[in-house]
Scaffold this motif. Structure first.
Motif, PDB file in Angstrom:
ATOM      1  N   ALA A  52       9.554  -6.832   2.282  1.00 24.01           N
ATOM      2  CA  ALA A  52      10.452  -5.402   2.116  1.00 24.01           C
ATOM      3  C   ALA A  52      11.300  -5.247   1.121  1.00 24.01           C
ATOM      4  O   ALA A  52      11.294  -4.043   0.834  1.00 24.01           O
ATOM      5  CB  ALA A  52      11.508  -6.581   3.465  1.00 24.01           C
ATOM      6  N   THR A  53      11.623  -5.785   0.453  1.00 26.64           N
ATOM      7  CA  THR A  53      12.099  -5.843  -1.126  1.00 26.64           C
ATOM      8  C   THR A  53      11.285  -4.618  -1.753  1.00 26.64           C
ATOM      9  O   THR A  53      11.543  -3.345  -2.313  1.00 26.64           O
ATOM     10  CB  THR A  53      12.449  -6.805  -1.613  1.00 26.64           C
ATOM     11  N   LYS A  54       9.821  -4.932  -1.919  1.00 22.28           N
ATOM     12  CA  LYS A  54       9.130  -3.911  -2.488  1.00 22.28           C
ATOM     13  C   LYS A  54       8.717  -2.811  -1.497  1.00 22.28           C
ATOM     14  O   LYS A  54       8.038  -2.212  -2.272  1.00 22.28           O
ATOM     15  CB  LYS A  54       7.826  -5.501  -3.302  1.00 22.28           C
ATOM     16  N   GLN A  55       8.835  -2.797  -0.242  1.00 22.12           N
ATOM     17  CA  GLN A  55       8.380  -1.885   0.302  1.00 22.12           C
ATOM     18  C   GLN A  55       6.616  -1.662   0.227  1.00 22.12           C
ATOM     19  O   GLN A  55       6.033  -0.678  -0.179  1.00 22.12           O
ATOM     20  CB  GLN A  55       8.843  -0.553  -0.434  1.00 22.12           C
ATOM     21  N   ARG A  56       5.925  -2.820   0.224  1.00 21.51           N
ATOM     22  CA  ARG A  56       4.796  -3.300   0.128  1.00 21.51           C
ATOM     23  C   ARG A  56       3.722  -3.196   1.099  1.00 21.51           C
ATOM     24  O   ARG A  56       4.398  -4.493   2.280  1.00 21.51           O
ATOM     25  CB  ARG A  56       4.470  -4.775  -0.309  1.00 21.51           C
ATOM     26  N   PRO A  57       2.773  -2.603   1.509  1.00 23.58           N
ATOM     27  CA  PRO A  57       1.831  -3.013   2.803  1.00 23.58           C
ATOM     28  C   PRO A  57       1.935  -4.384   2.782  1.00 23.58           C
ATOM     29  O   PRO A  57       1.524  -5.174   2.244  1.00 23.58           O
ATOM     30  CB  PRO A  57       1.052  -2.166   3.029  1.00 23.58           C
ATOM     31  N   SER A  58       1.955  -5.011   4.226  1.00 26.10           N
ATOM     32  CA  SER A  58       1.640  -6.216   4.693  1.00 26.10           C
ATOM     33  C   SER A  58      -0.004  -6.577   4.627  1.00 26.10           C
ATOM     34  O   SER A  58      -0.526  -7.617   4.323  1.00 26.10           O
ATOM     35  CB  SER A  58       2.248  -6.377   5.824  1.00 26.10           C
ATOM     36  N   PHE A  59      -0.433  -5.377   4.742  1.00 27.92           N
ATOM     37  CA  PHE A  59      -2.366  -5.879   4.249  1.00 27.92           C
ATOM     38  C   PHE A  59      -2.720  -5.960   3.382  1.00 27.92           C
ATOM     39  O   PHE A  59      -3.751  -6.337   2.822  1.00 27.92           O
ATOM     40  CB  PHE A  59      -2.955  -4.735   4.565  1.00 27.92           C
ATOM     41  N   ASN A  60      -1.932  -6.159   1.850  1.00 28.92           N
ATOM     42  CA  ASN A  60      -1.731  -6.296   0.976  1.00 28.92           C
ATOM     43  C   ASN A  60      -1.524  -7.724   0.322  1.00 28.92           C
ATOM     44  O   ASN A  60      -0.510  -8.290   0.219  1.00 28.92           O
ATOM     45  CB  ASN A  60      -0.954  -5.239  -0.272  1.00 28.92           C
ATOM     46  N   LEU A 109       1.385 -14.771   5.717  1.00 24.03           N
ATOM     47  CA  LEU A 109       1.290 -12.589   5.071  1.00 24.03           C
ATOM     48  C   LEU A 109       1.069 -13.070   3.570  1.00 24.03           C
ATOM     49  O   LEU A 109       0.899 -12.363   2.957  1.00 24.03           O
ATOM     50  CB  LEU A 109       2.713 -13.159   5.290  1.00 24.03           C
ATOM     51  N   VAL A 110       0.972 -14.137   2.795  1.00 21.57           N
ATOM     52  CA  VAL A 110       0.545 -14.272   1.284  1.00 21.57           C
ATOM     53  C   VAL A 110      -0.476 -14.081   1.179  1.00 21.57           C
ATOM     54  O   VAL A 110      -1.162 -12.855   0.704  1.00 21.57           O
ATOM     55  CB  VAL A 110       0.900 -15.879   1.022  1.00 21.57           C
ATOM     56  N   THR A 111      -2.034 -14.381   2.121  1.00 18.37           N
ATOM     57  CA  THR A 111      -3.406 -14.345   2.422  1.00 18.37           C
ATOM     58  C   THR A 111      -3.638 -12.847   3.034  1.00 18.37           C
ATOM     59  O   THR A 111      -4.517 -12.645   2.259  1.00 18.37           O
ATOM     60  CB  THR A 111      -4.132 -15.407   2.235  1.00 18.37           C
ATOM     61  N   ALA A 112      -2.937 -12.166   3.674  1.00 15.82           N
ATOM     62  CA  ALA A 112      -3.173 -10.980   4.186  1.00 15.82           C
ATOM     63  C   ALA A 112      -3.857 -11.474   5.501  1.00 15.82           C
ATOM     64  O   ALA A 112      -4.937 -10.193   5.914  1.00 15.82           O
ATOM     65  CB  ALA A 112      -3.847  -9.865   3.344  1.00 15.82           C
ATOM     66  N   GLY A 113      -4.107 -12.645   5.855  1.00 18.76           N
ATOM     67  CA  GLY A 113      -4.928 -13.368   6.872  1.00 18.76           C
ATOM     68  C   GLY A 113      -6.485 -13.235   5.912  1.00 18.76           C
ATOM     69  O   GLY A 113      -7.027 -13.303   6.983  1.00 18.76           O
ATOM     70  N   LEU A 114      -6.974 -12.992   5.110  1.00 19.09           N
ATOM     71  CA  LEU A 114      -7.714 -13.038   4.159  1.00 19.09           C
ATOM     72  C   LEU A 114      -7.806 -14.829   4.538  1.00 19.09           C
ATOM     73  O   LEU A 114      -7.677 -15.813   4.557  1.00 19.09           O
ATOM     74  CB  LEU A 114      -8.057 -12.378   3.267  1.00 19.09           C
ATOM     75  N   GLY A 115      -9.780 -15.082   4.651  1.00 14.77           N
ATOM     76  CA  GLY A 115      -9.912 -16.312   4.105  1.00 14.77           C
ATOM     77  C   GLY A 115     -10.050 -16.798   3.094  1.00 14.77           C
ATOM     78  O   GLY A 115     -10.538 -18.103   2.364  1.00 14.77           O
ATOM     79  N   SER A 116      -9.432 -15.697   1.703  1.00 15.73           N
ATOM     80  CA  SER A 116      -9.776 -16.978   0.243  1.00 15.73           C
ATOM     81  C   SER A 116      -7.873 -16.041  -0.154  1.00 15.73           C
ATOM     82  O   SER A 116      -7.468 -15.909   0.771  1.00 15.73           O
ATOM     83  CB  SER A 116     -10.535 -15.597  -0.150  1.00 15.73           C
ATOM     84  N   GLN A 220     -12.859  -6.721  -2.714  1.00  8.51           N
ATOM     85  CA  GLN A 220     -12.258  -6.130  -3.201  1.00  8.51           C
ATOM     86  C   GLN A 220     -10.943  -6.645  -2.860  1.00  8.51           C
ATOM     87  O   GLN A 220     -10.713  -7.099  -2.463  1.00  8.51           O
ATOM     88  CB  GLN A 220     -12.205  -4.356  -2.648  1.00  8.51           C
ATOM     89  N   ALA A 221      -9.823  -6.054  -3.872  1.00  8.66           N
ATOM     90  CA  ALA A 221      -8.022  -6.475  -4.076  1.00  8.66           C
ATOM     91  C   ALA A 221      -7.592  -5.638  -3.312  1.00  8.66           C
ATOM     92  O   ALA A 221      -7.797  -4.545  -3.570  1.00  8.66           O
ATOM     93  CB  ALA A 221      -7.974  -6.424  -5.119  1.00  8.66           C
ATOM     94  N   PRO A 222      -7.435  -5.848  -2.250  1.00  9.59           N
ATOM     95  CA  PRO A 222      -6.945  -5.066  -1.217  1.00  9.59           C
ATOM     96  C   PRO A 222      -5.344  -3.817  -1.892  1.00  9.59           C
ATOM     97  O   PRO A 222      -5.505  -2.961  -1.478  1.00  9.59           O
ATOM     98  CB  PRO A 222      -6.511  -5.694   0.123  1.00  9.59           C
ATOM     99  N   GLY A 223      -5.285  -4.203  -2.385  1.00  6.15           N
ATOM    100  CA  GLY A 223      -4.482  -3.677  -3.799  1.00  6.15           C
ATOM    101  C   GLY A 223      -4.496  -2.376  -4.527  1.00  6.15           C
ATOM    102  O   GLY A 223      -3.790  -1.862  -4.785  1.00  6.15           O
TER     103      GLY A 223
END
Ligand code: TXA
Ligand code: MG
Length: 327
Positions: A52-60, A109-116, A220-223
């Protein structure tokens, strides 16, 4: 209003940071690369505050900061190559993306649901904070999404001037560029983000090649968005001259053109380490001069120059539209 407190060798700073983190609040931490906006990686509400603070997309997804290999192995699966890389380069500017352990406790939320999970052990006071806290800290760079990364506590305070944020001040960051990110995928190594530690150094220690991610985009890095690290001014690369009134960012013996309104030099002696450390602070300073265009002279595409050019290309990329798809 953010509060800046001196970090180094201060138990008061340590205690205040820990108290905030335990309460699920954010703390801005100094690392050797850039300042991070940190929260308890196991606390979903706290992590949500970062987005929220960064206005960062949550898939990142966010990097988890640990105090060493032992803590890292509680959360990620380390094979021999990952272990060797961690033992060689940690504490230091290398992020390892490894398979996430089941029941790691790291919030989705930290891993954006990825397995890594991306793990790194930073140098400096933040490592002490992590040790005292006893759990990983999720921390992206402490800037609003898409903007220039902060290399001083003052940059963080300016970026989040409206927030009630504790900022630990350990002076200007040593490296000034984000960590190198490497993904360990089965028995292959992929470079997801160039950084201070070069692909050649990593390949040598790993005893295997470091590959660029395949073009299908699956690794890839989603970010790693095209437009990132962006000042308000437009950025133009590989300039030998500039239009009247532009700001000039030189490198080596490229002197400021007479018609430039203002100018800085990343490193007059063509030292890439010095250039990396100055990059974000100088982009910010030129942006604040009010010029609408920043012209950058060429930086050699070798060693640290690869990471510097990666950031400059993203700073120069077309921006997302206001309603836009990327941020
Ligand atoms: O130097 C750094 O790495 C700084 C300091 C604060 O540690 N942190 C930083 O974080 O640059 P951030 O959030 O600005 O960039 C993290 C990058 C993003 O591009 C994200 O997509 C990628 O790491 N990332 C994190 N976890 C990942 C994962 N599991 N798989 C692929 N990419 C991941
Ligand atoms: Mg960032």
């Amino acid at each position: 209003m953010p509060e800046i407190i001196a970090a180094n060798h201060s138990t008061d700073a340590l205690n205040r940071a820990i108290a905030r983190l335990r309460a699920g609040e954010l703390v801005a931490i100094p690392t050797e690369t850039v300042y991070g906006l940190a929260a308890d990686a196991t606390n979903g509400e706290a992590v949500a505050k970062i987005f929220a603070t960064k206005q960062r997309p949550s898939f990142n997804p966010l990097i988890c900061h640990v105090d060493g290999v032992v803590m890292a192995q509680e959360y990620g699966k380390f094979g021999t190559v990952a272990e060797r890389l961690a033992n060689t380069f940690w504490p230091g500017p290398l992020t390892l993306v490894v398979p996430l352990r089941a029941d790691s406790g790291i919030h989705d939320l930290v891993t954006a649901g990825l397995g890594s999970v991306g793990l790194r052990c930073p140098r400096g006071f933040s490592r002490q904070v992590i040790s005292a806290f006893g759990r990983p800290l999720a921390a992206p760079s402490a800037n609003r999404s898409g903007r220039i990364s902060p290399t001083t506590a003052q940059h963080v305070a300016e970026e989040f001037s409206g927030e009630d944020l504790l900022i630990l001040d350990a002076g200007a960051c040593e490296a000034g560029l984000e960590s190198t990110i490497v993904k360990i995928d089965g028995n292959r190594l992929y470079l997801l983000r160039p950084g201070v530690i070069t692909a050649e150094e990593i390949a040598e220690v790993a005893g295997m090649p470091v590959e660029l991610p395949p073009a299908d985009g699956k690794v890839q890095a989603p970010g790693m968005m095209k437009s990132h690290y962006a000042p308000d001014a437009q950025v133009m690369l590989d300039c030998e001259a500039c239009p009247d009134g532009a700001a000039w960012l030189g490198f080596g013996n490229r002197v400021k053109p007479e018609n430039a309104a203002t100018g800085l030099n990343l490193s007059e002696t063509s030292n890439l380490v010095e250039a990396a450390a100055n990059l974000y602070a100088y982009l910010k300073q030129l942006d604040e001069s009010g010029a609408s265009l920043i012209c950058v002279s060429p930086v050699p595409q070798e060693e640290l120059g690869i990471a510097i050019n990666d950031r400059l290309r993203r700073a120069a990329a077309p921006r997302a539209s206001k309603s836009g798809e990327a941020v």
